[in-house]
Scaffold this motif. Structure first.
Motif, short mmCIF file in Angstrom:
data_model
loop_
_atom_site.label_atom_id
_atom_site.label_comp_id
_atom_site.label_asym_id
_atom_site.label_seq_id
_atom_site.Cartn_x
_atom_site.Cartn_y
_atom_site.Cartn_z
N PHE A 113 0.80 -1.23 0.00
CA PHE A 113 0.00 0.00 0.00
C PHE A 113 0.83 1.28 0.00
N GLY A 114 2.11 1.21 0.28
CA GLY A 114 2.94 2.40 0.38
C GLY A 114 3.57 2.77 -0.94
N VAL A 115 4.88 2.91 -0.94
CA VAL A 115 5.59 3.27 -2.17
C VAL A 115 5.63 2.11 -3.15
N ARG A 116 5.31 0.89 -2.69
CA ARG A 116 5.19 -0.32 -3.50
C ARG A 116 6.50 -0.69 -4.19
N LEU A 117 7.59 -0.48 -3.48
CA LEU A 117 8.91 -0.92 -3.91
C LEU A 117 9.40 -1.98 -2.94
N ASP A 352 16.01 6.81 0.11
CA ASP A 352 15.97 5.36 -0.07
C ASP A 352 15.01 4.95 -1.17
N TYR A 353 13.90 5.64 -1.30
CA TYR A 353 12.92 5.30 -2.34
C TYR A 353 13.55 5.42 -3.73
N ALA A 362 13.04 0.11 -11.81
CA ALA A 362 11.75 0.80 -11.87
C ALA A 362 11.98 2.28 -12.15
N PRO A 363 10.99 2.95 -12.72
CA PRO A 363 11.13 4.40 -12.92
C PRO A 363 11.17 5.12 -11.58
N PRO A 364 11.69 6.34 -11.54
CA PRO A 364 11.71 7.08 -10.28
C PRO A 364 10.30 7.19 -9.72
N PRO A 365 10.13 7.01 -8.42
CA PRO A 365 8.78 7.05 -7.84
C PRO A 365 8.15 8.42 -8.02
N PRO A 366 6.91 8.48 -8.52
CA PRO A 366 6.24 9.77 -8.66
C PRO A 366 5.92 10.37 -7.31
N ASN A 371 4.63 10.38 -1.37
CA ASN A 371 3.72 10.82 -0.32
C ASN A 371 3.07 9.63 0.39
N ARG A 372 2.66 8.65 -0.42
CA ARG A 372 2.03 7.46 0.14
C ARG A 372 3.01 6.68 1.01
N GLY A 373 4.25 6.57 0.54
CA GLY A 373 5.28 5.85 1.29
C GLY A 373 5.55 6.49 2.64
#
Length: 577
Positions: A113-117, A352-353, A362-366, A371-373
């Motif tokens: 549910f968070g950053v999903r990494l 860290d993300y 993976a592409p850079p987290p949007p 925010n979710r992470g």
């Protein structure tokens, strides 16, 4: 954040000829579930969306658990003395099991549910400094009798209440501060804050997480400097000198059955190997009575039988639950102190993300994922406070580094790691085993771990021009005040009394938390002192050179003595003197 011994050395790790995991690779464009790899993930054995075989997921999940083990175990052991638990290893084992369980649960929340990494959650050192500052208040200082092993009856209601009321105070502060983190994350404020938080704020903040803990590390190591020195030597040997040595390992490869492949054992598990070898040596020295048996003799606490009854007393299964130490209490001082730790934790997690996304192809987290992470990490801290770990949760940098070493970026593997942590938290004997680690072995591990955390903080300065007198002043002044002010306040707390108890406690907690003092000064100065851009300085230098060429030598000599309006790279601390 925590130990960076298993730091990301992807450029070296990806040069291996073979790997334990390579047996499952069928080619650079191997498909799984009808999806082909992106070009950015061609150097991975398993990319973020791929699902390895179940047995490999379990093995790699255990590896992530072992990689994070040093940081997970360290936090409860550091807090034990100020919680009046230094002579109660059984309760220490309960805290270790609880932090295992909560870390596993928070890891699953972050992955789903968070950053999903594929990023593991665990205890954070950013909360340690404000926690110790809060517990050093006169109200929470341990009574003298709790420091004497002969006077402590760990099963007595009096002793139980002494340590439980302290951890309940920590619980309340962490739960309230975590609400601030959730607000910052889910509202999107983290993006706004990051505009004003630069390397000159991050560097002193992270460095001062570890620097004030030198006393704890030195005292633990000083129980037996020989054992501590050997632990340090082994960690350095494995993590630095033998990290590129491949160990032959038998693996099973389907139809080709068993074969020997290479595995970089020392690079992946330097702390764990050193800890186990030192632990074994202490056991041998205990059995042979080489270490002294008298409780007051030097080196007695290096014996493994001083905590030997913990394993027999600990239950096989113990399920941690919210409120297991009682109803949390709240104080304003503790909340403000933990909020300082929350800010530090958030800044590190954002880095860290991006590092994790880069390593797993993976592409850079949007922005919404970041925010979710951060919001889910705040929820994790809330759960950690409710369960009573005495700490919060954050993203673990060492596990991000392990992704570059193993080349397995699968999210499913991190789910397996979360499940492993949950199981380890339920097995009471596991936490009890780690609570029996001899004190000097812990001290040796702390000396290396805290040194690396300090260096990681300072390494953020590579992103700023350290030839600038402005930047030198900000960093030097911030970090020095972060050491000097807390030391003075600890020795002269009566001089800061205002007559309002709550206000006095807030002031003392904040001013004795080095990371808050250094980070606040770095933030304030970095955002208020004008910065001379390098481009402007270079343009001014070119203009001066042209002017000097057009004038006579005497006029040029006069210009050479003038002071530039802008401090350039040639100006050092002389400007300040």
């Amino acid at each position: 954040m925590t130990s960076a011994i298993t730091s990301c050395e992807a450029s070296q790790a990806l040069q291996r000829e073979d790997d334990v995991l390579n047996c499952h690779t069928e080619g650079p464009n191997r498909k799984k579930g009808g999806q082909s790899r992106s070009p950015s993930s061609n150097n991975l054995v398993y990319s973020i969306l791929e699902v390895p075989p179940w047995y490999l997921c379990i093995l790699m999940g255990i590896q992530h658990f072992l990689t994070a083990l040093g940081g997970l175990v360290s936090v409860p052991l550091i807090l034990a003395k100020d919680l009046c638990l230094q002579h109660d290893p059984l309760t220490q084992s309960y805290l270790i099991s609880t932090i295992f369980f909560v870390s596993g649960f928070c890891t699953l929340l972050q992955v789903f549910f968070g950053v999903r990494l594929p990023i593991l959650q665990g205890g954070t050192f950013a909360f340690v400094a404000p926690s110790l500052a809060m517990l050093s208040l006169p109200t929470w200082k341990c009574p003298p009798w709790t420091l004497n092993a002969s006077l402590v009856n760990t099963s007595s209601p009096e002793f139980t209440e002494e340590w439980q009321k302290r951890i309940r105070e920590l619980q309340g502060a962490i739960m309230v501060a975590s609400c601030v983190q959730m607000l910052v994350g889910f509202s999107g404020l983290i993006g706004f804050l990051m505009r004003y938080i630069g390397p000159l704020t991050i560097a002193p903040t992270i460095s001062l997480v570890a620097l004030p803990l030198f006393d704890s590390a030195g005292n633990n190591a000083g129980i037996h400097w020989g054992i501590a020195a050997m632990t340090i030597f082994l960690i350095v040997l494995f993590s630095q000198y033998l990290k590129n040595v491949a160990v032959p390992m038998p693996i099973y490869r389907g139809q080709k059955k068993c074969r020997v492949s290479k595995f970089y054992l020392f690079q992946v598990f330097p702390v764990l190997l050193a800890l186990c070898i030192s632990w074994l040596l202490c056991f041998v020295l205990t059995v042979t009575n080489t270490l002294p048996t008298a409780p007051t003799a030097y080196g007695h606490l290096a014996r493994t039988d001083t905590k030997g009854d913990v394993l027999s007393r600990a239950p096989w299964f113990r399920f941690p639950y919210p409120g297991q130490w009682g109803l949390p209490t709240i104080s304003l001082a503790g909340v403000f102190g933990i909020i300082a730790g929350v800010i530090s934790s958030m800044v590190e997690s954002v880095g860290d993300y991006y590092a994790c996304a880069r390593l797993v192809g993976a592409p850079p987290p949007p922005r919404h994922a970041v925010n979710r992470g951060i919001g889910i990490e705040g929820l994790g801290c809330l759960l950690a406070g409710a369960w009573g770990t005495g700490n919060g949760t954050t993203s673990y940098s060492e596990n991000v580094g392990a992704l570059g070493i193993t080349r397995v970026g699968s999210r499913t593997v991190m789910v397996a790691a979360g499940c492993v942590l949950l199981l380890m938290g339920v097995f009471g004997k596991i936490g009890a085993a780690f609570a029996t680690i001899p004190t000097p072995v812990i001290g040796g591990m702390f000396l290396v771990m805290f040194g690396v955390i300090t260096a990681v903080g300072i390494s953020n300065l590579q992103y700023v021009d350290m030839n600038s007198s402005r930047n030198l002043f900000i960093f030097g002044f911030s970090i020095y005040c972060g050491l000097a002010i807390p030391n003075w306040v600890n020795q002269n707390s009566e001089k800061l009394q205002t007559g309002i108890l709550q206000l006095d406690q807030v002031i003392q907690v904040l001013l004795t938390t080095g990371m808050f003092v250094g980070g606040f000064l770095g933030f304030l100065l970095d955002n208020t002192i004008p910065e001379c851009s390098r481009q402007a300085a270079e343009e001014e230098e070119e203009e001066e050179e042209e002017t000097m060429l057009s004038l006579s030598l005497s006029a040029a000599g006069g210009l050479a003595g003038e002071t530039s309006r802008c401090t350039d790279s040639r100006v050092g601390l002389g400007v300040l003197l």
